[in-house]
Design a protein around this motif. Structure first.
Motif, mmCIF file in Angstrom:
data_model
loop_
_atom_site.group_PDB
_atom_site.id
_atom_site.type_symbol
_atom_site.label_atom_id
_atom_site.label_comp_id
_atom_site.label_asym_id
_atom_site.label_seq_id
_atom_site.Cartn_x
_atom_site.Cartn_y
_atom_site.Cartn_z
ATOM 1 N N SER A 198 0.825 -1.217 0.000
ATOM 2 C CA SER A 198 0.000 0.000 0.000
ATOM 3 C C SER A 198 0.853 1.258 0.000
ATOM 4 O O SER A 198 0.458 2.286 -0.559
ATOM 5 N N GLU A 204 -4.777 7.743 -2.636
ATOM 6 C CA GLU A 204 -6.190 7.466 -2.872
ATOM 7 C C GLU A 204 -6.472 5.990 -3.177
ATOM 8 O O GLU A 204 -7.619 5.531 -3.111
ATOM 9 N N GLU A 205 -5.424 5.205 -3.475
ATOM 10 C CA GLU A 205 -5.622 3.791 -3.780
ATOM 11 C C GLU A 205 -5.291 2.881 -2.595
ATOM 12 O O GLU A 205 -5.551 1.685 -2.655
ATOM 13 N N ARG A 206 -4.703 3.434 -1.549
ATOM 14 C CA ARG A 206 -4.256 2.594 -0.434
ATOM 15 C C ARG A 206 -5.398 1.941 0.311
ATOM 16 O O ARG A 206 -5.271 0.839 0.830
ATOM 17 N N HIS A 207 -6.524 2.613 0.395
ATOM 18 C CA HIS A 207 -7.656 2.082 1.153
ATOM 19 C C HIS A 207 -8.132 0.761 0.542
ATOM 20 O O HIS A 207 -8.545 -0.151 1.260
ATOM 21 N N ASP A 208 -8.065 0.643 -0.792
ATOM 22 C CA ASP A 208 -8.518 -0.585 -1.442
ATOM 23 C C ASP A 208 -7.661 -1.774 -1.017
ATOM 24 O O ASP A 208 -8.159 -2.881 -0.824
ATOM 25 N N ILE A 209 -6.346 -1.554 -0.871
ATOM 26 C CA ILE A 209 -5.464 -2.637 -0.419
ATOM 27 C C ILE A 209 -5.798 -3.016 1.009
ATOM 28 O O ILE A 209 -5.872 -4.190 1.368
#
Length: 209
Positions: A198, A204-209
């Motif tokens: 992550s 903005e993409e870390r939450h998905d991981i």
């Protein structure tokens, strides 16, 4: 908790006495890292401390840790392995002034080896980053300190140079396959790998991981 602390206190007394009798008291090689901590600022303090800790014991930037308990004991950290039937207790650390420095790692059979490896590194993080917070009368964990110790452990066990290289080689694999490839290589928990992945992504993409 009180019973466990008493048991560990007894073990450490015996450990220290044996060291004295055989004249084999290892120097705490990580102590020099503490001297450099005041100059470090969050949010990168734990990561930098991990890099300094690796350097303090002569680990190369691309060197993996194959035996963390042996590494700690060779560099002045007493390692104890209590077996406690609890899925909520993984380990603890004992400060220098309390006949430490020492780490305890729960070796109950339901706790994975990878979790034990992470715990040893996590507790080393507490010994370096949070020495002023040690208080045996306190039973509540500080979430910020726990998170910081996790970050320290992740970077201590998975140095950037190796992780970046292996992560690049695993690109294109499905996420689960990528995680398990890295997990096997570094002998850490899948959550530790997910955290490190992550950090390579835009915020903005870390939450998905």
């Amino acid at each position: 908790r009180e019973e466990l602390i008493a048991r560990i206190g007894g073990w450490l007394d015996e450990y220290t006495e044996l060291e004295r009798l055989v004249g084999d008291q290892q120097k705490f090689q990580f102590a020099q890292v503490r001297d450099q901590l005041p100059a470090l600022r969050r949010p990168n303090r734990a990561r930098t401390a991990a890099e300094l800790a690796r350097a303090a014991v002569g680990l190369k930037s691309d060197e993996l840790i194959r035996d963390i308990c042996g590494l700690l004991e060779d560099n002045g950290v007493k390692v104890l392995t209590p077996k406690v039937a609890s899925e909520g207790f993984f380990g603890l650390s004992v400060a220098d002034e309390d006949i430490g420095p020492a780490v305890g790692v729960n070796t109950w059979e339901r706790i994975s080896v990878e979790r034990g490896i992470l715990t040893a590194a996590h507790e080393l993080g507490h010994l370096l980053l949070h020495l002023d917070a040690f208080d045996a009368t306190q039973t509540q964990e500080d979430k910020e300190e726990e998170n910081e110790a996790d970050v320290f452990a992740g970077y201590f066990l998975m140095p950037d140079e190796v992780f970046d290289r292996e992560f690049e080689e695993a690109r294109g694999l499905p996420l689960v396959s990528c995680v398990f490839k890295l997990k096997r290589m570094f002998s850490v928990s899948y959550r530790t790998v997910l955290y490190r992945i992550s950090t390579k992504l835009p915020p903005e993409e870390r939450h998905d991981i």
